[in-house]
Design a protein around this motif. Structure first.
Motif, PDB file in Angstrom:
ATOM      1  N   GLU A 209      25.050   3.368 -10.011  1.00 38.86           N
ATOM      2  CA  GLU A 209      24.679   3.092  -8.650  1.00 38.86           C
ATOM      3  C   GLU A 209      23.316   3.293  -8.319  1.00 38.86           C
ATOM      4  O   GLU A 209      22.581   2.469  -7.574  1.00 38.86           O
ATOM      5  N   PRO A 210      22.519   4.315  -9.076  1.00 42.53           N
ATOM      6  CA  PRO A 210      21.040   4.596  -8.729  1.00 42.53           C
ATOM      7  C   PRO A 210      20.342   3.223  -8.982  1.00 42.53           C
ATOM      8  O   PRO A 210      19.312   2.847  -8.657  1.00 42.53           O
ATOM      9  N   VAL A 211      20.722   2.587 -10.111  1.00 38.32           N
ATOM     10  CA  VAL A 211      19.958   1.376 -10.557  1.00 38.32           C
ATOM     11  C   VAL A 211      20.363   0.289  -9.600  1.00 38.32           C
ATOM     12  O   VAL A 211      19.234  -0.234  -9.116  1.00 38.32           O
ATOM     13  N   LYS A 212      21.306   0.076  -9.210  1.00 41.82           N
ATOM     14  CA  LYS A 212      21.568  -0.941  -8.023  1.00 41.82           C
ATOM     15  C   LYS A 212      20.740  -0.732  -6.831  1.00 41.82           C
ATOM     16  O   LYS A 212      20.204  -1.645  -6.151  1.00 41.82           O
ATOM     17  N   PHE A 213      20.587   0.667  -6.583  1.00 39.52           N
ATOM     18  CA  PHE A 213      19.763   1.011  -5.276  1.00 39.52           C
ATOM     19  C   PHE A 213      18.414   0.631  -5.714  1.00 39.52           C
ATOM     20  O   PHE A 213      17.842   0.221  -4.675  1.00 39.52           O
ATOM     21  N   ALA A 214      17.994   0.930  -6.657  1.00 36.61           N
ATOM     22  CA  ALA A 214      16.427   0.989  -7.242  1.00 36.61           C
ATOM     23  C   ALA A 214      16.173  -0.588  -7.201  1.00 36.61           C
ATOM     24  O   ALA A 214      15.166  -0.924  -6.651  1.00 36.61           O
ATOM     25  N   ASP A 215      16.990  -1.546  -7.860  1.00 39.79           N
ATOM     26  CA  ASP A 215      16.888  -2.665  -7.470  1.00 39.79           C
ATOM     27  C   ASP A 215      16.743  -3.403  -6.290  1.00 39.79           C
ATOM     28  O   ASP A 215      15.770  -4.423  -6.041  1.00 39.79           O
ATOM     29  N   SER A 216      17.599  -2.990  -5.415  1.00 39.96           N
ATOM     30  CA  SER A 216      17.498  -3.530  -3.930  1.00 39.96           C
ATOM     31  C   SER A 216      16.321  -2.870  -3.227  1.00 39.96           C
ATOM     32  O   SER A 216      15.793  -3.586  -2.715  1.00 39.96           O
ATOM     33  N   ILE A 217      15.797  -1.798  -3.740  1.00 41.02           N
ATOM     34  CA  ILE A 217      14.300  -1.197  -3.127  1.00 41.02           C
ATOM     35  C   ILE A 217      13.243  -1.969  -3.667  1.00 41.02           C
ATOM     36  O   ILE A 217      12.298  -2.483  -2.756  1.00 41.02           O
ATOM     37  N   LEU A 218      13.397  -2.396  -4.877  1.00 46.21           N
ATOM     38  CA  LEU A 218      12.323  -3.103  -5.304  1.00 46.21           C
ATOM     39  C   LEU A 218      12.305  -4.765  -4.714  1.00 46.21           C
ATOM     40  O   LEU A 218      11.103  -5.289  -4.257  1.00 46.21           O
ATOM     41  N   GLU A 219      13.375  -5.138  -4.569  1.00 50.78           N
ATOM     42  CA  GLU A 219      13.647  -6.474  -3.541  1.00 50.78           C
ATOM     43  C   GLU A 219      12.948  -6.079  -2.438  1.00 50.78           C
ATOM     44  O   GLU A 219      12.052  -6.938  -1.761  1.00 50.78           O
ATOM     45  N   GLN A 220      13.103  -5.244  -1.726  1.00 52.94           N
ATOM     46  CA  GLN A 220      12.800  -4.767  -0.225  1.00 52.94           C
ATOM     47  C   GLN A 220      11.090  -4.575  -0.264  1.00 52.94           C
ATOM     48  O   GLN A 220      10.559  -5.154   0.848  1.00 52.94           O
ATOM     49  N   LEU A 221      10.670  -4.080  -1.420  1.00 50.19           N
ATOM     50  CA  LEU A 221       8.942  -3.981  -1.486  1.00 50.19           C
ATOM     51  C   LEU A 221       8.306  -4.947  -1.985  1.00 50.19           C
ATOM     52  O   LEU A 221       7.211  -4.847  -2.323  1.00 50.19           O
ATOM     53  N   GLU A 222       8.956  -6.024  -2.406  1.00 50.28           N
ATOM     54  CA  GLU A 222       8.286  -6.873  -3.455  1.00 50.28           C
ATOM     55  C   GLU A 222       7.143  -7.601  -2.806  1.00 50.28           C
ATOM     56  O   GLU A 222       6.157  -7.793  -3.440  1.00 50.28           O
ATOM     57  N   ALA A 223       7.168  -7.908  -1.485  1.00 52.39           N
ATOM     58  CA  ALA A 223       5.968  -8.517  -0.776  1.00 52.39           C
ATOM     59  C   ALA A 223       4.909  -7.669  -0.714  1.00 52.39           C
ATOM     60  O   ALA A 223       3.780  -7.765  -1.273  1.00 52.39           O
ATOM     61  N   ASN A 224       4.930  -6.245  -0.517  1.00 51.30           N
ATOM     62  CA  ASN A 224       4.017  -5.304  -0.448  1.00 51.30           C
ATOM     63  C   ASN A 224       3.448  -5.171  -2.044  1.00 51.30           C
ATOM     64  O   ASN A 224       2.348  -4.770  -2.088  1.00 51.30           O
ATOM     65  N   LEU A 225       4.493  -5.204  -3.069  1.00 51.91           N
ATOM     66  CA  LEU A 225       3.918  -4.979  -4.447  1.00 51.91           C
ATOM     67  C   LEU A 225       2.952  -6.183  -4.845  1.00 51.91           C
ATOM     68  O   LEU A 225       2.104  -5.775  -5.370  1.00 51.91           O
ATOM     69  N   ILE A 226       3.468  -7.298  -4.364  1.00 48.25           N
ATOM     70  CA  ILE A 226       2.673  -8.510  -4.794  1.00 48.25           C
ATOM     71  C   ILE A 226       1.225  -8.467  -4.070  1.00 48.25           C
ATOM     72  O   ILE A 226       0.459  -8.593  -4.864  1.00 48.25           O
ATOM     73  N   GLU A 227       1.290  -7.987  -2.990  1.00 47.72           N
ATOM     74  CA  GLU A 227       0.034  -7.570  -2.195  1.00 47.72           C
ATOM     75  C   GLU A 227      -0.828  -6.807  -2.851  1.00 47.72           C
ATOM     76  O   GLU A 227      -2.104  -6.863  -3.105  1.00 47.72           O
ATOM     77  N   SER A 228      -0.520  -5.829  -3.094  1.00 44.20           N
ATOM     78  CA  SER A 228      -1.041  -4.669  -3.955  1.00 44.20           C
ATOM     79  C   SER A 228      -1.600  -4.958  -5.429  1.00 44.20           C
ATOM     80  O   SER A 228      -2.731  -4.931  -5.700  1.00 44.20           O
ATOM     81  N   VAL A 229      -0.663  -5.988  -6.036  1.00 44.78           N
ATOM     82  CA  VAL A 229      -1.184  -6.548  -7.389  1.00 44.78           C
ATOM     83  C   VAL A 229      -2.169  -7.439  -7.191  1.00 44.78           C
ATOM     84  O   VAL A 229      -3.287  -7.478  -7.849  1.00 44.78           O
ATOM     85  N   ASN A 230      -2.264  -8.283  -6.050  1.00 41.52           N
ATOM     86  CA  ASN A 230      -3.166  -9.238  -5.742  1.00 41.52           C
ATOM     87  C   ASN A 230      -4.546  -8.432  -5.523  1.00 41.52           C
ATOM     88  O   ASN A 230      -5.800  -9.003  -5.929  1.00 41.52           O
ATOM     89  N   GLU A 231      -4.670  -7.400  -4.716  1.00 46.87           N
ATOM     90  CA  GLU A 231      -5.829  -6.680  -4.350  1.00 46.87           C
ATOM     91  C   GLU A 231      -6.417  -6.099  -5.850  1.00 46.87           C
ATOM     92  O   GLU A 231      -7.589  -6.268  -5.915  1.00 46.87           O
ATOM     93  N   ILE A 232      -5.576  -5.633  -6.662  1.00 53.12           N
ATOM     94  CA  ILE A 232      -6.033  -4.867  -8.129  1.00 53.12           C
ATOM     95  C   ILE A 232      -6.598  -6.006  -8.918  1.00 53.12           C
ATOM     96  O   ILE A 232      -7.738  -5.756  -9.497  1.00 53.12           O
ATOM     97  N   ILE A 233      -5.860  -7.206  -9.084  1.00 57.01           N
ATOM     98  CA  ILE A 233      -6.284  -8.035  -9.996  1.00 57.01           C
ATOM     99  C   ILE A 233      -7.444  -8.681  -9.540  1.00 57.01           C
ATOM    100  O   ILE A 233      -8.359  -9.041 -10.190  1.00 57.01           O
ATOM    101  N   SER A 234      -7.379  -9.158  -7.956  1.00 55.84           N
ATOM    102  CA  SER A 234      -8.769  -9.595  -7.550  1.00 55.84           C
ATOM    103  C   SER A 234      -9.914  -9.045  -7.839  1.00 55.84           C
ATOM    104  O   SER A 234     -10.959  -9.409  -7.888  1.00 55.84           O
ATOM    105  N   SER A 235      -9.994  -7.612  -7.874  1.00 53.98           N
ATOM    106  CA  SER A 235     -11.102  -6.905  -7.691  1.00 53.98           C
ATOM    107  C   SER A 235     -11.216  -6.379  -9.447  1.00 53.98           C
ATOM    108  O   SER A 235     -12.615  -5.535  -9.512  1.00 53.98           O
ATOM    109  N   SER A 236     -10.704  -6.868 -10.388  1.00 54.92           N
ATOM    110  CA  SER A 236     -11.030  -6.281 -11.625  1.00 54.92           C
ATOM    111  C   SER A 236     -11.826  -7.297 -12.554  1.00 54.92           C
ATOM    112  O   SER A 236     -12.391  -8.436 -11.944  1.00 54.92           O
ATOM    113  N   GLU A 237     -12.198  -6.955 -13.610  1.00 53.97           N
ATOM    114  CA  GLU A 237     -12.964  -7.633 -14.470  1.00 53.97           C
ATOM    115  C   GLU A 237     -12.003  -8.447 -15.399  1.00 53.97           C
ATOM    116  O   GLU A 237     -10.848  -8.278 -15.724  1.00 53.97           O
TER     117      GLU A 237
END
Length: 368
Positions: A209-237
């Protein structure tokens, strides 16, 4: 790859430890050790593998000591800034000091995990030599003599697997080991420790059950995660895997799209989850590349009179991996947040084979 854990018996090749930077107490290897210590998994290892790892640790220690000396020389000006954290790089560090610490962590991993050292004396050498002369896995390619250590290791751990009636997971980044495992029904090959941990975590009854819940949380936060990834990669070498020299550079990168390519759960609880996630990133990279074919050569002084450059724009599709930590205090969805996003690399390599040229502009001496 099967989504069901088929055995708790595992062998991890040197290449798999190396791909995790020999971080025996952190991330994937740390979690693997936790499972081993709780006797939910059983690790096989051979003295050959132990000796290989020790040799690699020594080599890495010597390389790191040399790198520190170079940094101390190149960044001498930073001696004027003792207020900065980076000033600690000027402390004297010997290769032996680095090695002793790394070795202690490796030996701690072996002790804590209760790793079983399999003796290769029980291996039938005639079987190994028959595979060698027939060029059967793991013997492949021109330099197949170098595969003898791997061949004895694989025969030894496979023998244990057969005798105990347990399927054995062989975790290795080595293509020849993968081919060997494919020839036997009692072996299952996985490329990464993370893939194995994902199977283990999902199999644990109390974590379903924690796995299913965690996967649903990841889906919930996916847009924020992608935005954070974009910021990190864009500012990297960024750097190219086929840079011709110091005068070639990537001076601008534009991110076009980012999506989750693959995800593995490393650990999960009622309030926390750790993933290893592969992000597929499509980007445009702008290169400034010296064009020596157009640059005038002075045959008398044997130097270029001046160097002309080309502006080249390439489209890349790359996969970058990161560890993602998500906390959800008290198990409440509204409390969910990304607490840490840790890429395995501090700079990103752009591969030529994953690119296509969008445009090429030959610049004159004025840069136009």
């Amino acid at each position: 790859m099967s989504t069901e854990l088929e055995s708790r018996l595992v062998f991890v090749d040197t290449s798999a430890y190396e791909s995790k930077n020999y971080q025996f107490s952190e991330h994937a290897l740390g979690k693997l050790c936790d499972f081993l210590e709780s006797e939910r998994l059983h690790l096989l290892i051979t003295q050959i593998t132990i000796n290989e790892i020790k040799a690699h640790l020594l080599e890495k220690s010597e390389e790191s000591a040399r790198a520190i000396k170079k940094i101390q020389k190149d960044a001498m000006f930073l001696r004027n800034t003792p207020e900065l954290a980076c000033h600690g790089v000027f402390e004297k560090v010997k290769a032996d000091d680095i090695y002793n610490i790394a070795l202690e962590k490796f030996e701690g991993f072996l002790e804590k995990s209760s790793a079983e050292v399999v003796d290769i004396k029980g291996v039938d050498a005639s079987v190994v030599f028959e595979k060698y002369f027939k060029s059967e896995p793991p013997f492949g390619g021109a330099n197949k003599k170098s595969e003898f250590p791997d061949a004895f290791v694989l025969e030894a751990v496979s023998k244990v697997s057969k005798e105990r009636g347990h399927t054995l997971y062989v975790i290795s980044d080595d293509g020849d080991m993968e081919k060997y495992a494919a020839t036997l029904d009692n072996l299952i090959h996985l490329k990464r420790v993370d893939d194995f941990l994902d199977l283990v975590v999902r199999k644990e009854e109390e974590l379903k059950e924690p796995v299913k819940f965690a996967d649903s949380i990841l889906e919930q936060l996916e847009a924020n995660l992608i935005e954070s990834v974009n910021e990190i990669i864009s500012s990297s070498e960024f750097y190219s895997d086929e840079a011709d020299g110091l005068e070639d550079e990537i001076y601008q990168v534009g991110i076009e799209s980012i999506c989750i390519n693959n995800k593995n759960i490393i650990s999960v609880s009622d309030e926390h989850v750790e993933y290893e996630i592969d992000f597929e990133v499509t980007l445009k990279a702008y290169y400034s590349i010296a064009d020596y074919d157009r640059s005038p050569w002075d045959p008398e002084d044997k130097v270029y009179m001046f160097v002309l450059y080309n502006d080249i724009v390439k489209k890349h599709t790359e996969v970058f991996s990161a560890y993602v930590y998500i906390d959800y205090m008290d198990g409440i969805r509204a409390n969910a947040e990304i607490s840490e996003l840790d890429f395995t690399e501090s700079s990103f390599e752009l591969n030529e084979e994953n690119s296509e040229i969008i445009s090429v502009k030959e610049l004159d001496l004025s840069g136009e």
